[in-house]
Motif scaffolding. Structure first.
Motif, PDB file in Angstrom:
ATOM      1  N   GLY A 140      61.942  70.363  69.085  1.00 13.41           N
ATOM      2  CA  GLY A 140      61.004  71.473  69.184  1.00 13.41           C
ATOM      3  C   GLY A 140      59.618  71.142  68.695  1.00 13.41           C
ATOM      4  N   GLY A 141      59.441  69.944  68.128  1.00 16.11           N
ATOM      5  CA  GLY A 141      58.128  69.508  67.694  1.00 16.11           C
ATOM      6  C   GLY A 141      57.606  70.231  66.467  1.00 16.11           C
ATOM      7  N   ILE A 142      58.497  70.685  65.582  1.00 12.55           N
ATOM      8  CA  ILE A 142      58.095  71.450  64.406  1.00 12.55           C
ATOM      9  C   ILE A 142      58.317  70.611  63.148  1.00 12.55           C
ATOM     10  CG2 ILE A 142      58.439  73.553  63.066  1.00 12.55           C
ATOM     11  CD1 ILE A 142      57.297  73.974  65.905  1.00 12.55           C
ATOM     12  N   HIS A 143      57.324  70.643  62.259  1.00 11.42           N
ATOM     13  CA  HIS A 143      57.369  69.860  61.026  1.00 11.42           C
ATOM     14  C   HIS A 143      56.908  70.767  59.887  1.00 11.42           C
ATOM     15  CE1 HIS A 143      57.727  66.235  63.579  1.00 11.42           C
ATOM     16  NE2 HIS A 143      56.929  66.938  64.372  1.00 11.42           N
ATOM     17  N   VAL A 144      57.675  70.810  58.783  1.00 11.19           N
ATOM     18  CA  VAL A 144      57.370  71.733  57.695  1.00 11.19           C
ATOM     19  C   VAL A 144      57.417  71.036  56.346  1.00 11.19           C
ATOM     20  CG1 VAL A 144      58.263  73.735  58.970  1.00 11.19           C
ATOM     21  CG2 VAL A 144      59.779  72.474  57.437  1.00 11.19           C
ATOM     22  N   ALA A 198      54.760  61.505  65.657  1.00  9.53           N
ATOM     23  CA  ALA A 198      54.734  62.544  64.627  1.00  9.53           C
ATOM     24  C   ALA A 198      55.721  62.161  63.540  1.00  9.53           C
ATOM     25  CB  ALA A 198      55.089  63.908  65.210  1.00  9.53           C
ATOM     26  N   GLN A 199      55.258  62.097  62.286  1.00  5.49           N
ATOM     27  CA  GLN A 199      56.148  61.728  61.198  1.00  5.49           C
ATOM     28  C   GLN A 199      55.567  62.113  59.837  1.00  5.49           C
ATOM     29  OE1 GLN A 199      55.105  58.870  63.317  1.00  5.49           O
ATOM     30  NE2 GLN A 199      53.185  58.986  62.159  1.00  5.49           N
ATOM     31  N   LEU A 245      54.501  77.296  52.150  1.00 12.26           N
ATOM     32  CA  LEU A 245      54.997  76.752  53.405  1.00 12.26           C
ATOM     33  C   LEU A 245      53.822  76.176  54.183  1.00 12.26           C
ATOM     34  CD1 LEU A 245      57.214  76.440  55.662  1.00 12.26           C
ATOM     35  CD2 LEU A 245      56.475  78.684  56.486  1.00 12.26           C
ATOM     36  N   VAL A 246      53.920  74.907  54.533  1.00 11.96           N
ATOM     37  CA  VAL A 246      52.948  74.270  55.423  1.00 11.96           C
ATOM     38  C   VAL A 246      53.697  73.923  56.703  1.00 11.96           C
ATOM     39  CG1 VAL A 246      51.383  72.335  55.764  1.00 11.96           C
ATOM     40  CG2 VAL A 246      51.614  73.360  53.499  1.00 11.96           C
ATOM     41  N   TRP A 247      53.194  74.389  57.815  1.00 12.71           N
ATOM     42  CA  TRP A 247      53.895  74.329  59.107  1.00 12.71           C
ATOM     43  C   TRP A 247      52.976  73.705  60.157  1.00 12.71           C
ATOM     44  CZ3 TRP A 247      53.155  75.885  64.038  1.00 12.71           C
ATOM     45  CH2 TRP A 247      54.237  76.133  64.868  1.00 12.71           C
ATOM     46  N   ILE A 248      53.478  72.712  60.892  1.00 16.52           N
ATOM     47  CA  ILE A 248      52.673  72.022  61.909  1.00 16.52           C
ATOM     48  C   ILE A 248      53.539  71.797  63.144  1.00 16.52           C
ATOM     49  CG2 ILE A 248      51.138  70.058  62.351  1.00 16.52           C
ATOM     50  CD1 ILE A 248      51.565  69.462  59.238  1.00 16.52           C
ATOM     51  N   ASN A 249      52.947  71.955  64.331  1.00 15.44           N
ATOM     52  CA  ASN A 249      53.691  71.627  65.543  1.00 15.44           C
ATOM     53  C   ASN A 249      53.034  70.454  66.275  1.00 15.44           C
ATOM     54  OD1 ASN A 249      51.438  72.944  66.598  1.00 15.44           O
ATOM     55  ND2 ASN A 249      52.576  73.973  68.202  1.00 15.44           N
ATOM     56  N   CYS A 250      53.879  69.626  66.867  1.00 13.04           N
ATOM     57  CA  CYS A 250      53.398  68.539  67.726  1.00 13.04           C
ATOM     58  C   CYS A 250      54.475  68.316  68.773  1.00 13.04           C
ATOM     59  CB  CYS A 250      53.142  67.270  66.930  1.00 13.04           C
ATOM     60  SG  CYS A 250      52.409  65.943  67.941  1.00 13.04           S
ATOM     61  N   LEU A 251      54.195  68.739  70.011  1.00 16.13           N
ATOM     62  CA  LEU A 251      55.239  68.825  71.031  1.00 16.13           C
ATOM     63  C   LEU A 251      55.033  67.862  72.183  1.00 16.13           C
ATOM     64  CD1 LEU A 251      54.421  72.121  70.213  1.00 16.13           C
ATOM     65  CD2 LEU A 251      56.681  72.285  71.200  1.00 16.13           C
ATOM     66  N   HIS A 252      56.158  67.460  72.744  1.00 15.41           N
ATOM     67  CA  HIS A 252      56.178  66.790  74.042  1.00 15.41           C
ATOM     68  C   HIS A 252      56.993  67.705  74.949  1.00 15.41           C
ATOM     69  CE1 HIS A 252      55.924  62.978  76.471  1.00 15.41           C
ATOM     70  NE2 HIS A 252      56.716  63.733  77.204  1.00 15.41           N
ATOM     71  N   TYR A 253      56.301  68.508  75.740  1.00 16.16           N
ATOM     72  CA  TYR A 253      56.965  69.575  76.483  1.00 16.16           C
ATOM     73  C   TYR A 253      57.881  69.028  77.578  1.00 16.16           C
ATOM     74  CZ  TYR A 253      53.761  72.936  74.335  1.00 16.16           C
ATOM     75  OH  TYR A 253      53.080  73.708  73.445  1.00 16.16           O
ATOM     76  N   LYS A 254      59.121  69.522  77.571  1.00 19.55           N
ATOM     77  CA  LYS A 254      60.004  69.307  78.715  1.00 19.55           C
ATOM     78  C   LYS A 254      60.323  70.638  79.392  1.00 19.55           C
ATOM     79  CE  LYS A 254      64.406  69.437  76.182  1.00 19.55           C
ATOM     80  NZ  LYS A 254      65.674  68.696  75.915  1.00 19.55           N
ATOM     81  N   ILE A 282      52.443  63.265  53.350  1.00 16.85           N
ATOM     82  CA  ILE A 282      51.403  63.052  54.359  1.00 16.85           C
ATOM     83  C   ILE A 282      52.035  63.134  55.748  1.00 16.85           C
ATOM     84  CG2 ILE A 282      49.681  61.469  55.290  1.00 16.85           C
ATOM     85  CD1 ILE A 282      49.421  60.265  52.504  1.00 16.85           C
ATOM     86  N   PHE A 283      51.517  64.032  56.553  1.00 11.45           N
ATOM     87  CA  PHE A 283      51.972  64.174  57.936  1.00 11.45           C
ATOM     88  C   PHE A 283      50.917  63.594  58.862  1.00 11.45           C
ATOM     89  CE2 PHE A 283      52.012  66.530  61.970  1.00 11.45           C
ATOM     90  CZ  PHE A 283      53.304  66.271  62.385  1.00 11.45           C
ATOM     91  N   SER A 284      51.344  62.778  59.804  1.00 11.02           N
ATOM     92  CA  SER A 284      50.418  62.237  60.803  1.00 11.02           C
ATOM     93  C   SER A 284      51.042  62.363  62.183  1.00 11.02           C
ATOM     94  CB  SER A 284      50.087  60.774  60.502  1.00 11.02           C
ATOM     95  OG  SER A 284      51.257  59.987  60.481  1.00 11.02           O
ATOM     96  N   ALA A 285      50.222  62.719  63.161  1.00  6.17           N
ATOM     97  CA  ALA A 285      50.719  62.917  64.526  1.00  6.17           C
ATOM     98  C   ALA A 285      49.591  62.675  65.511  1.00  6.17           C
ATOM     99  CB  ALA A 285      51.277  64.320  64.692  1.00  6.17           C
ATOM    100  N   GLU A 286      49.995  62.379  66.742  1.00  5.18           N
ATOM    101  CA  GLU A 286      49.016  62.190  67.808  1.00  5.18           C
ATOM    102  C   GLU A 286      49.602  62.728  69.108  1.00  5.18           C
ATOM    103  OE1 GLU A 286      46.046  58.744  69.667  1.00  5.18           O
ATOM    104  OE2 GLU A 286      47.664  58.197  68.274  1.00  5.18           O
TER     105      GLU A 286
END
Length: 618
Positions: free
Chosen positions: A418-422, A511-512, A429-438, A517-521
């Protein structure tokens, strides 16, 4: 504006040829009038079963009648207030604003004033037309969700509103001829209405106001509404394939269990169960995230799962293991994204204000009652310090005890499907999304950042407002500007197609988490070139450092957007580096469907293609 034929090519590429072929043939069949033949009007009235037989032999439901709901009265002040407003003719729209409607008016859009023609076949009714307005403002009353408040009111105060309840159902039947008018336009709306009629029939099973004549006419219209759902089920399963399909297949399965005397009941039960299992397996990803990328719609599915699993257990039936596994995975996913103080979740994705079953006095944005009920049903354990009446109304008297309870740890968690990272602590709560849509996206919101502190959503998602409104509002709320991410000029991350469709879907590259530290592209703005957005979020105590870099966007204005909760008591400060220009303007926020209020929108603008912002809150 993208030419129509290019939109269809893009749709075929994004949604698949099965979707496109079905939609083309469905529209051809509808416009030619051939579809009408599957949905007859004015069928001959016939008796399905006598009231005495039903009272004696009605299949098991969540409760036998009101007399079996023995929870002590608590005389909730807010419940009594809501019930009194309903009994006087008011309706709460989308769990937000209250509006008054004439008792027998089931056809008027209270927002636009347009009154639909109930002599037109449902295939001739548009779900959106500028002259008619947003049809959801007609459907909301016709869902009969207000009956749940009245049932709770009667159960808690020993009142008897059965005469009023049955008069409302009779009024609806009188004003909505079979397969005609706006209230036969959507099979999910029909299914929700039938769920509530079923609840009322069982609750008032022994009422003197449930007469033989009333029972027969209600049962006849239940039957024909179910016939409609079955005849149009593949529209939801192919053209829509979201919570609509889950609702409608569950309606068929439920009907097969509760109305075995209908001629088609066995087929409805078998096919409904099979399709429900398929939809759950398809729509809920293995990590528990949901294909609609919306927490409000995911809660809808949680409640439908609770209905399905509890009712099947009462009847000694089981679904395929995947149903229970995805239900439990959903709980794990949602609980990790829940603010530990308020019980709320980010206003993520489309939010149409739906709460199919509301058996408590909690705020609409509080997810605890829905999650508590399903969690107890599956594990036998509480997850909160209190339980909710939802368990009683869903017939959850005992637990299946199929799984161990969810245990929430502080720190990071990722849900890659789902591309969700918390990142969560006892008060943050720190919430970030990074998705590869299917599956098709609903909003252009990749790499949105949501922050909660001490129970307040201090950096928030603006919400949805309305699906059918002015073009600028649709663009704002569904587009990139309503989210805490980066926008290029006035362009959205994806290209907008017709209605709810986005083209050129964004794609996650990486995304990881590495510690805090969260990093995504992600690849974004594909229709503008080969552009990627890289975001890094460093978390410290009450302090975030966010770095954004846009690759391939040379010469384009980078707008880093922040939506600050104007009502928050938490102090927040945003500072950026370099020569970025700071602009503060009035944005918009929508907590429930149809509501809109001003918000504080801060953005930093630069042509450099990169900037770092420090966010502090106390």
């Amino acid at each position: 504006m993208v030419p129509r034929f290019l939109q269809w090519l893009a749709l075929a590429r994004s949604m698949g040829p099965r979707f496109v072929v079905f939609r083309i043939f469905f529209e051809l069949k509808r416009k030619s009038g051939l579809l009408k033949k599957d949905f007859p009007v004015t069928p001959p009235v016939k008796r399905m079963m006598t009231l005495a037989e039903w009272r004696k032999n009605a299949p098991l439901f969540f409760f036998f009648s009101r007399d079996t709901l023995k929870k002590p009265f608590n005389h909730s002040v807010s419940l009594i207030e809501r019930a009194e407003r309903i009994l006087k003719g008011e309706i709460q729209f989308f769990n937000g604003e209250w509006k008054s409607l004439a008792p027998d008016d089931w056809l008027t859009n209270i927002l636009s004033g347009h009154k639909y023609d109930n002599n037109l076949h449902w295939t001739q009714i548009p779900d959106f037309h500028p002259a008619c307005g947003d049809i959801k403002y007609v459907w909301e009353k016709n869902r009969f969700l207000f009956l749940q408040t009245i049932l709770r009111y009667d159960q808690q105060t020993a009142s008897d509103s059965s005469a009023w309840v049955f008069s409302q159902i009779e009024s609806w039947i009188k004003n909505n001829p079979i397969n005609q008018g706006p209230n036969y336009r959507c099979s999910q709306e029909i299914s929700i209405r039938l769920f509530n009629w079923m609840l009322a029939l069982y609750f008032y099973r022994d009422s003197k106001n449930l007469t033989e004549e009333r029972f027969n006419i209600i049962l006849f219209h239940v039957y024909w509404q179910l016939r409609h759902v079955r005849a149009n089920i593949h529209f939801s399963r192919i053209a829509v394939r979201n919570n609509h399909a889950i609702t409608e297949t569950l309606a068929l399965y439920t009907a097969g269990l509760l109305f075995p005397f209908f001629e088609e009941s066995r087929e409805w039960k078998l096919q409904g169960k099979k399709w429900f299992e398929e939809e759950i397996a398809y729509q809920i990803y293995p990590d528990g995230s949901y294909l609609q990328f919306s927490y409000n719609y995911h809660r809808v599915v949680i409640q439908l799962l609770t209905w399905a699993i509890s009712l099947a257990d009462i009847h000694g039936e089981k679904f395929k293991p995947v149903v229970y596994e995805r239900a439990m995975a959903s709980l794990f996913f949602l609980l990790h994204a829940q603010d530990p103080v308020s019980g709320g979740l980010p206003n993520y994705g489309a939010n149409d204000g739906s709460l199919f079953f509301n058996w408590n006095d909690e705020d609409f944005r509080n997810f605890r009652p829905a999650l508590d009920t399903l969690h107890f049903l599956l594990t036998g354990e509480n997850i909160y310090s209190t339980s909710y009446d939802d368990r009683m109304w869903f017939g959850v008297n005992n637990s299946l005890k199929m799984f161990k309870p969810v245990w929430l740890a502080e720190g990071t968690a990722s849900f890659p499907d789902g591309g969700i990272h918390v990142f969560r602590t006892k008060d943050m709560l720190v919430w970030i999304n990074c998705l590869h849509y299917k599956d098709r996206p609903l909003q252009a919101d990749n790499l949105h950042l949501d922050v909660w502190y001490n129970g307040e959503n201090i950096l928030l998602d603006a919400g949805s407002y309305r699906y059918n409104t002015s073009e600028d509002k649709v663009k704002y709320f569904s587009g990139t500007e309503a989210h805490n991410t980066v926008m290029l000029g006035d362009y959205d991350q994806m290209l907008k197609g017709p209605r709810f469709i986005w083209l050129d879907w964004s794609k996650r590259l990486s995304a990881q988490w590495e510690g805090k530290i969260f990093s995504a592209e992600a690849l974004v703005y594909g229709y503008l070139g080969n552009i990627s957005h890289k975001r890094t979020v460093k978390i410290e105590a009450n302090h975030l450092v966010v770095t954004d870099e846009m690759k391939g966007s040379e010469g384009k204005l980078l707008r880093q957007l922040w939506h600050v909760n104007p009502l928050s008591k938490v102090g927040i400060e945003l500072l950026t580096n370099g020569d970025a220009k700071r602009i503060e303007r009035e944005g918009f926020y929508s907590s429930t469907y149809g509501s809109i209020s001003p918000s504080r929108q801060i953005e930093f603008q630069t042509l450099a293609g990169r900037l770092t912002t420090e966010i502090s809150f106390t």
